[in-house]
Design an enzyme around this catalytic site. Structure first.
Site, PDB file in Angstrom:
ATOM      1  N   TRP A   4       0.822  -1.215   0.000  1.00  0.00           N
ATOM      2  CA  TRP A   4       0.000   0.000   0.000  1.00  0.00           C
ATOM      3  C   TRP A   4       0.854   1.261   0.000  1.00  0.00           C
ATOM      4  O   TRP A   4       0.555   2.206  -0.733  1.00  0.00           O
ATOM      5  CB  TRP A   4      -0.999  -0.038   1.153  1.00  0.00           C
ATOM      6  CG  TRP A   4      -1.946  -1.181   1.002  1.00  0.00           C
ATOM      7  CD1 TRP A   4      -2.048  -2.277   1.806  1.00  0.00           C
ATOM      8  CD2 TRP A   4      -2.901  -1.377  -0.059  1.00  0.00           C
ATOM      9  NE1 TRP A   4      -3.007  -3.140   1.323  1.00  0.00           N
ATOM     10  CE2 TRP A   4      -3.543  -2.615   0.191  1.00  0.00           C
ATOM     11  CE3 TRP A   4      -3.269  -0.651  -1.179  1.00  0.00           C
ATOM     12  CZ2 TRP A   4      -4.539  -3.124  -0.666  1.00  0.00           C
ATOM     13  CZ3 TRP A   4      -4.261  -1.155  -2.018  1.00  0.00           C
ATOM     14  CH2 TRP A   4      -4.878  -2.377  -1.761  1.00  0.00           C
ATOM     15  N   ASP A  34      -1.998   6.774   5.694  1.00  0.00           N
ATOM     16  CA  ASP A  34      -2.993   5.790   5.290  1.00  0.00           C
ATOM     17  C   ASP A  34      -3.170   4.861   6.486  1.00  0.00           C
ATOM     18  O   ASP A  34      -2.254   4.114   6.845  1.00  0.00           O
ATOM     19  CB  ASP A  34      -2.479   5.026   4.064  1.00  0.00           C
ATOM     20  CG  ASP A  34      -3.404   3.887   3.650  1.00  0.00           C
ATOM     21  OD1 ASP A  34      -4.466   3.683   4.289  1.00  0.00           O
ATOM     22  OD2 ASP A  34      -3.056   3.182   2.672  1.00  0.00           O
ATOM     23  N   LYS A  44     -12.556  -1.698   6.267  1.00  0.00           N
ATOM     24  CA  LYS A  44     -11.792  -2.557   7.170  1.00  0.00           C
ATOM     25  C   LYS A  44     -12.218  -2.375   8.625  1.00  0.00           C
ATOM     26  O   LYS A  44     -12.702  -3.299   9.239  1.00  0.00           O
ATOM     27  CB  LYS A  44     -10.302  -2.312   6.994  1.00  0.00           C
ATOM     28  CG  LYS A  44      -9.794  -3.093   5.785  1.00  0.00           C
ATOM     29  CD  LYS A  44      -8.936  -2.346   4.854  1.00  0.00           C
ATOM     30  CE  LYS A  44      -8.733  -3.134   3.574  1.00  0.00           C
ATOM     31  NZ  LYS A  44      -7.854  -2.471   2.640  1.00  0.00           N
TER      32      LYS A  44
END
Ligand SMILES: *Cc1c(COP(=O)(O)O)cnc(C)c1O
Length: 363
Positions: A102, A174, A198
């Protein structure tokens, strides 16, 4: 009703209470005569939900009036593009940490924008060769950088940044897979964001917390929908927001508040520790991420150092026993148990019991 223990990395398990509450009001929201899905986003019933969603999340993160919380479609991946579009101007430099899949995707989007605009992306830390075992701990920050970007928890490798680095530049994170999962000083950041699916709610949007003055730094020349100020100034209501997702997010935040975030943080520690203890109990198992980087949200591990046949068997037998989505991401292999806030302790106990039994039969 039969609910699996859902170890999916995302979209992930939601609190059962939240789903049942939504079910109760699915066709008639508290006497409004319609579903939240069917209401005007400008009406007072929806407005109350929207305000409560923002207020509860701000309270949980300890954010003051100098912050906005906005909902942007396109998930966390859209944020990878919007961040450089707004904050990486010609001639400027942005610092990125390449910590895993990511962090790397965020970095790639920034490089595209830098090439278009004549800006620079500096890789402040790179652990590419050590992925999936760790996160970087040493950084080379640029003096006067426009911003620095990190990913606090690499969902795929299961490596978490345990200490948030001190950075002079505005820090952007993030936090898709570890937001509100552990004690954290959110005031250190200028912006943090998470794909909702999530730890926060259903898929379809990113929840973005951003300082108002920072949002104003973006150019007004870029498309309206891609400027943060459009969202901060209009409270995410410039156009139709993802109202259903915001409603479930609101209910999930109310659930976190009711549980008590400190209690949840402690439970998260306990849940992860139970699984890591089994992993460490014999040579049959091995953790994917190094101990000091082990994520409490995404536990990653192997069987017999990477016996794919046995891992396949483990996943199949676990599924038959009511435990779904234990397969590791294809880029890392092995096994992964995602145990976000809403994942129940009983599911962890079931997994731990199953692991011990599996080892007896196959060790
Ligand atoms: C899942 C994930 C993303 C991507 O989220 P989308 O909402 O699917 O774009 C980004 N970063 C992290 C850390 C993630 O776990």
């Amino acid at each position: 009703m039969s609910r699996a223990y859902n170890f999916s990395a995302g979209p992930a398990v939601l609190p059962l209470e939240v789903l049942q509450e939504a079910q109760k009001y699915l066709v008639d929201y508290k006497g409004c005569g319609m579903s939240v899905m069917e209401m005007s986003h400008r009406g007072k019933d929806y407005d109350a939900i929207h305000q409560e969603a923002v207020a509860t999340f701000k309270e949980l993160c300890g954010l003051g009036d100098d912050w906005s919380v906005v909902f942007i479609q396109g998930g966390a991946s859209m944020q990878f593009a919007m961040i450089p579009m707004n904050f990486l101007s010609a001639g400027a430099t942005a610092d990125y940490v390449n910590s895993g899949t990511w962090g790397n995707k965020a970095l790639k989007e920034a490089k595209k924008m830098a090439a278009l605009r004549g800006a620079t992306v500096n890789i402040a830390a790179d652990c590419q060769k050590d992925i999936p075992t760790r996160q970087p701990t040493e950084f080379n920050w640029t003096d006067g950088a426009a911003y620095a970007h990190i990913c606090t928890n690499e969902t795929i490798s299961g490596a978490e940044m345990k200490v948030i680095p001190e950075v002079a530049a505005p820090l952007i994170a993030d936090m898709s897979s570890d937001i509100l999962s552990c004690p954290r000083d959110y005031s250190k950041f200028s912006m943090f964001y998470a794909g909702a699916q999530k730890n926060l709610g259903p898929s379809g949007m990113a929840v973005v917390a951003i300082r108002n003055d920072f949002a104003e730094k973006g150019p007004e020349a870029i498309p309206t929908m891609l400027q943060y100020r459009t969202y901060t100034k209009e409270n995410s209501l410039y156009n139709t927001p993802p109202t259903w997702g915001i409603y479930i997010f609101c209910e999930t935040m109310k659930w976190v508040k009711k549980m008590g975030k400190e209690n949840l943080f402690k439970l998260n520690e306990e849940k992860a520790k139970k699984i890591y203890d089994v992993i460490d109990s014999s040579g049959f198992w091995s953790g994917t991420a190094l101990k000091e980087f082990r994520s409490n949200m995404n536990v990653t591990w192997r069987i017999k150092g990477g016996d794919e046949e046995l891992e396949k068997k483990f996943i199949e037998e676990a599924k038959a026993a009511g435990m779904s989505s234990l397969k590791g991401h294809r880029s890392v292999g092995g096994l992964r148990a995602s145990i976000y806030n809403a994942f129940p302790m009983e599911g962890v106990d079931a997994l731990v019991g199953f692991m011990k039994d599996f080892e007896k039969r196959n060790g």
